[in-house]
Scaffold this motif. Sequence first.
Motif, mmCIF file in Angstrom:
data_model
loop_
_atom_site.group_PDB
_atom_site.id
_atom_site.type_symbol
_atom_site.label_atom_id
_atom_site.label_comp_id
_atom_site.label_asym_id
_atom_site.label_seq_id
_atom_site.Cartn_x
_atom_site.Cartn_y
_atom_site.Cartn_z
ATOM 1 N N GLU A 107 -64.577 -54.884 86.188
ATOM 2 C CA GLU A 107 -63.456 -54.563 87.007
ATOM 3 C C GLU A 107 -62.435 -55.641 86.532
ATOM 4 O OE1 GLU A 107 -65.181 -55.349 91.136
ATOM 5 O OE2 GLU A 107 -64.878 -52.925 91.164
ATOM 6 N N PHE A 108 -61.237 -54.985 86.418
ATOM 7 C CA PHE A 108 -60.187 -55.588 85.843
ATOM 8 C C PHE A 108 -58.814 -55.133 85.929
ATOM 9 C CE2 PHE A 108 -57.332 -57.054 82.739
ATOM 10 C CZ PHE A 108 -57.155 -58.425 82.918
ATOM 11 N N HIS A 109 -57.863 -55.563 86.448
ATOM 12 C CA HIS A 109 -56.333 -55.517 86.398
ATOM 13 C C HIS A 109 -55.586 -56.526 85.934
ATOM 14 C CE1 HIS A 109 -52.357 -54.687 88.116
ATOM 15 N NE2 HIS A 109 -52.793 -53.435 88.281
ATOM 16 N N PRO A 110 -54.585 -56.393 85.027
ATOM 17 C CA PRO A 110 -54.117 -57.383 84.104
ATOM 18 C C PRO A 110 -53.209 -58.320 85.117
ATOM 19 C CG PRO A 110 -53.042 -55.309 84.054
ATOM 20 C CD PRO A 110 -54.217 -54.939 84.556
ATOM 21 N N GLU A 111 -52.871 -57.961 86.235
ATOM 22 C CA GLU A 111 -52.166 -58.801 87.493
ATOM 23 C C GLU A 111 -53.128 -59.223 88.322
ATOM 24 O OE1 GLU A 111 -48.568 -56.800 88.554
ATOM 25 O OE2 GLU A 111 -48.441 -55.877 86.534
ATOM 26 N N THR A 112 -54.104 -58.624 88.756
ATOM 27 C CA THR A 112 -54.978 -59.033 90.003
ATOM 28 C C THR A 112 -56.130 -59.339 89.526
ATOM 29 O OG1 THR A 112 -55.250 -56.890 90.558
ATOM 30 C CG2 THR A 112 -53.339 -57.788 91.706
ATOM 31 N N GLY A 113 -56.689 -59.260 88.309
ATOM 32 C CA GLY A 113 -57.924 -59.623 87.884
ATOM 33 C C GLY A 113 -59.068 -58.717 88.637
ATOM 34 N N ARG A 114 -59.912 -59.278 89.053
ATOM 35 C CA ARG A 114 -60.973 -58.392 89.705
ATOM 36 C C ARG A 114 -60.751 -57.889 91.051
ATOM 37 N NH1 ARG A 114 -63.932 -61.974 86.339
ATOM 38 N NH2 ARG A 114 -64.318 -63.339 87.800
ATOM 39 N N ALA A 115 -59.588 -58.166 91.503
ATOM 40 C CA ALA A 115 -59.049 -57.746 92.758
ATOM 41 C C ALA A 115 -58.508 -56.150 92.304
ATOM 42 C CB ALA A 115 -58.053 -58.394 93.401
ATOM 43 N N VAL A 116 -59.177 -55.097 92.490
ATOM 44 C CA VAL A 116 -58.718 -53.763 91.817
ATOM 45 C C VAL A 116 -58.555 -52.908 93.019
ATOM 46 C CG1 VAL A 116 -59.418 -51.911 90.307
ATOM 47 C CG2 VAL A 116 -60.068 -54.367 89.632
ATOM 48 N N ASP A 117 -57.155 -52.411 92.999
ATOM 49 C CA ASP A 117 -57.028 -51.514 94.224
ATOM 50 C C ASP A 117 -57.654 -49.795 94.000
ATOM 51 O OD1 ASP A 117 -54.391 -49.731 93.003
ATOM 52 O OD2 ASP A 117 -54.715 -51.645 92.279
ATOM 53 N N LEU A 118 -57.407 -49.524 94.976
ATOM 54 C CA LEU A 118 -58.130 -47.995 94.997
ATOM 55 C C LEU A 118 -57.463 -47.057 94.075
ATOM 56 C CD1 LEU A 118 -60.410 -46.166 96.093
ATOM 57 C CD2 LEU A 118 -58.844 -45.237 97.942
ATOM 58 N N ALA A 119 -56.221 -47.058 93.677
ATOM 59 C CA ALA A 119 -55.372 -46.241 92.887
ATOM 60 C C ALA A 119 -55.865 -46.660 91.547
ATOM 61 C CB ALA A 119 -53.908 -46.402 92.973
ATOM 62 N N THR A 120 -56.238 -47.731 91.153
ATOM 63 C CA THR A 120 -56.514 -48.239 89.894
ATOM 64 C C THR A 120 -58.005 -47.783 89.521
ATOM 65 O OG1 THR A 120 -55.181 -50.257 89.837
ATOM 66 C CG2 THR A 120 -56.818 -50.102 88.287
ATOM 67 N N MET A 121 -58.727 -47.703 90.545
ATOM 68 C CA MET A 121 -60.381 -47.452 90.379
ATOM 69 C C MET A 121 -60.026 -45.699 89.861
ATOM 70 S SD MET A 121 -62.271 -48.752 93.742
ATOM 71 C CE MET A 121 -61.408 -50.295 94.324
ATOM 72 N N ARG A 122 -59.257 -45.152 90.810
ATOM 73 C CA ARG A 122 -59.024 -43.516 90.574
ATOM 74 C C ARG A 122 -58.459 -43.307 89.164
ATOM 75 N NH1 ARG A 122 -59.220 -39.628 94.327
ATOM 76 N NH2 ARG A 122 -58.718 -41.258 95.953
ATOM 77 N N ARG A 123 -57.610 -44.012 88.922
ATOM 78 C CA ARG A 123 -57.105 -43.795 87.514
ATOM 79 C C ARG A 123 -58.091 -44.165 86.435
ATOM 80 N NH1 ARG A 123 -53.877 -41.798 84.662
ATOM 81 N NH2 ARG A 123 -53.010 -42.990 82.804
ATOM 82 N N ASP A 124 -59.017 -45.192 86.461
ATOM 83 C CA ASP A 124 -60.286 -45.538 85.711
ATOM 84 C C ASP A 124 -61.167 -44.169 85.525
ATOM 85 O OD1 ASP A 124 -59.397 -47.948 84.895
ATOM 86 O OD2 ASP A 124 -60.995 -49.041 85.932
ATOM 87 N N VAL A 125 -61.316 -43.740 86.752
ATOM 88 C CA VAL A 125 -62.209 -42.388 86.773
ATOM 89 C C VAL A 125 -61.489 -41.250 86.072
ATOM 90 C CG1 VAL A 125 -63.471 -40.915 88.329
ATOM 91 C CG2 VAL A 125 -63.702 -43.297 88.683
ATOM 92 N N GLU A 126 -60.281 -40.937 86.373
ATOM 93 C CA GLU A 126 -59.683 -39.708 85.904
ATOM 94 C C GLU A 126 -59.582 -40.192 84.134
ATOM 95 O OE1 GLU A 126 -56.627 -38.676 89.595
ATOM 96 O OE2 GLU A 126 -55.770 -39.678 87.826
ATOM 97 N N LEU A 127 -59.142 -41.329 83.907
ATOM 98 C CA LEU A 127 -58.988 -41.566 82.656
ATOM 99 C C LEU A 127 -60.580 -41.333 82.034
ATOM 100 C CD1 LEU A 127 -56.810 -44.568 82.246
ATOM 101 C CD2 LEU A 127 -56.427 -42.318 81.027
ATOM 102 N N MET A 128 -61.460 -41.467 82.554
ATOM 103 C CA MET A 128 -62.735 -41.394 81.839
ATOM 104 C C MET A 128 -63.212 -39.962 81.831
ATOM 105 S SD MET A 128 -65.388 -44.345 83.843
ATOM 106 C CE MET A 128 -64.812 -46.070 83.603
#
Length: 959
Positions: A306-327
């Motif tokens: 879990e990683f976000h360049p600004e918030t570290g391992r505090a990853v918001d839902l939109a970012t998680m969704r982005r990961d899944v879509e990109l995958m």
Amino acid sequence: MSTLPWYEDVSPGAGALPPRAWYARSDAASLSLGGTWRFRLSPTADSEDESFAAEGYDCGSWGEITVPGHWVLQGKDRGAPAYTNVRYPFPVDPPRVPTENPTGDHLRRFDLPDGWPETGDAVLRFDGVESAARVWLNGEELGTFKGSRLPHEFAVGPLLKRRGNVLALRVHQWSSGSYLEDQDQWWLPGVFRDVTLLHRPEGAARDFFVHASYDHTSATGTLRVECDVPGRVIVPELGIDTATGTGVTVRVEPWSAERPRLYEGELSAGGERIPLRIGFRTVCVEDGVIKVNGRRILFRGVNRHEFHPETGRAVDLATMRRDVELMKRHNINAVRTSHYPPHPAFLDLCDAYGLWVVDECDLETHGFEELDWRANPVDDARWTPALLDRAERMVERDKNHPSVIMWSLGNECGTGAGLTAMAAWIRDRDPLRLVHYEGDRSCADTDVYSRMYPPHAEVEVIGRREDDGPAARRELPFVLCEYGHAMGNGPGGLAEYQRLFERYERCQGGFVWEWIDHGLVHPRYGHAYGGDFGEELHDGNFVCDGLLFPDRTPSPGLVEYKKVIEPVRIEAGTAAGSVRVTNLHDAVDLSAVSFVWSYLVDGESVGSGPLAVPELAAGESAEVRLPAPPEDEREGERTWTVRALLAGDTAWAPGGHEIAWGQLPVSGPLRAVEASGVRPLVEGRRITLGPAVFDARTGEPVALGGISLTGLRLDVWRAPTDNDHGAAWQPDERHGLLWRELGLHRMRHRVDAVETDGEAMTVRTRVAPAARDVGLRTVYRWTSDGTRVGLKVSVTPEGEWRLPLPRLGVRLGLPAAWDRVAWFGGGPGEAYPDTRAAARLGRWRATVDELQTPYLRPQENGARIGTRWVELGDGGGRLRVEGDPVFWFTARRWTSELLDAADHLADLVPGDTVWLNLDHAQHGIGSQSCGPGVLPEHRLHAAPATFSFTFAPLAGESG
Ligand code: GAL
């Protein structure tokens, strides 16, 4: 004897409720406690007393913090992130931790929302706190907990007030739990996942377990929901309305990563209605192969931290969704949640979008390896309760996700009875999923043989079930829980792995290491890696080894991986004018895929249209006739391109999204017409040859048709990639270092002769590193037809070259304004000998700046492969270069030497020159930053070579 404070003893904590299933929403009331909290940081665990937890405490002098969030990422004077791979950043004296133990006191006041029920109970849930916390509500201590990436709940009903509740949390960065959380990542303390207050209606379920299996022989699913209180289960679409605990069998469509069919249902128990999303599937090992719903599956996976360049391992839902879509958009079908259970909402997305999940426990004790595994917690019974607590919290939380098909005990913990105890508990609780652990080669506790980074040759032996080791292990399926180390430029060799996975049934694919670079936003460096926050002990940019850049832009590695794992293969058919299409999906046919052809002449499409392909079942292959090629009189290289597209919209990409492609050459590259016929003219210190002017002493061109040129000479150096450097523990062929030792970064160019005759100007040189007796005899032969100049380079190695060369070609400088690039060749992205699957033949354009790949630690990048010609223009004119044979080019605003010297992208400052490399060959990339080096067929040996270019100054912009 002094007793240890709670955060230093080996216990998992005290006072939390037993773990249970996680679900996003029921109709019971809930209150998110995320947002702004009051915060105070202390340097040690007990530098402040606990009075802050009492009601009425005045926290007026405290600062603020956003929850979820890590305090080290929220402002100055709050410490800093620190990165280590294997080593603990504190003395290894388990379970003790340093006195310097940053401690964050968190305070939040809250009122119950209007309408919060008067009856029932309530629990407070913490989804992730690193690394240990003590909790109070309204002055009463609720308990303590460890296990950073696992949920913990506390019963709080009787303590709640309508108004003015005070929730207090004391979080220690270091605890005994830190010994179990030595994953390769930043150390980031804090309350980094949600905090929620959940109402529990009277008589509501505490926990439930959805069992939804699929029998492929009868195409039926069986649903049984276990619940600790009696309740009812309905699934309207399937006509199911049954009591909990009762099994119902109905005809269903199965769940798979390729077609993630979910049925909406509901569990009602004790006045609470809990939505269910049911996916029917059965996973097993049969005949030494992992099968789901009766079919072998192949993991086209990634490891996701879990990683976000600004918030570290505090990853918001939109970012998680982005990961899944990109995958999904990059053909990835599986995730290993390295190395801890992810935010639970991520698994909901995997269920909905379709990804196989290996859910890994929050457990790694890698730092003990350096100590020969002495005192390893997984081999010390005192720690077993803590290990079991972690296993239970993972399994209970995530057991209702159809996407989860394997439980992983953890990562890199060595071996020990603690792991066996975890596996036994998991098998007893959930016998219908598989158990994974890589670190024990005996595979005593696992259902699969899993390895990280084995070389191709070894995978092949394992694929044949001819590997040494326990006989029982040879019966197991094989997965690569990590391979293809995506650090910097690379990884190379993915296509060769994929061929093995397709050839050997036992090899069921793997998980590239890893999904995203963990570069944290930094004011000076853009994105920081280890050491950039002043850490004394760190592992540099080893934390940046992902397929995505930190801002989630796909790297060339991801584009390559997408092509390598494409679920449809398109290649030349046996009959002329036909194409062979193979459906490489595990389960689905091609009904959701449409095909289009286009016909290229010299890289430009001269016709296109739909191509009818049968709806092949998974694993099937067919030869399909292409249409008659479009009429086109032009002379030129001819190529078919056939693309496989999504026929309609999906949850993760619109219709038309490309999933696979293939190109079929019809005719090869046209050979450049030789530029000859004009005599060189010697005029003092200048030699003129057609449009070119040379320095008569060096034989280097200084101008071509008015474009000034500098420094054209042989070039063998590239700024070593992370894979060229190889990790410190790699045994051999750490080429980046060996090349430097040999001196390839400081070659000397001795001019032996500049000769002219009636046809050509010939420059004879010897190019060699200082202090060494090897060299490259290099002859440049220049000719011209009056408008163009030809260059033929002949290279003959002298002495004993024991190393491959980084590259072989020429480099020249153009004025900075010549930065508009057009080419015919492989593109649009970079490619190297073993990372070239995704480069397709075409006409491409980019600016010099756009040609750069921004690897966080600067290194060789941006080469374009198979170039027939390239033009660099300044808006008015252009320089055209044709090659024979086809060549690589890179163009950048700094030299390879400056690229090599830079530590961060911010160090790269454009100069007044565009440096153009025209390469006859490049050494492969490999995966030696953690894994095998360059395969023999992709090494660039020093050997006699001849290659030619034609240069032409042209007017106007590239057409
Ligand atoms: C593995 C480890 C990963 C990561 C990788 C190298 O050994 O499991 O966490 O460290 O190597 O990047």
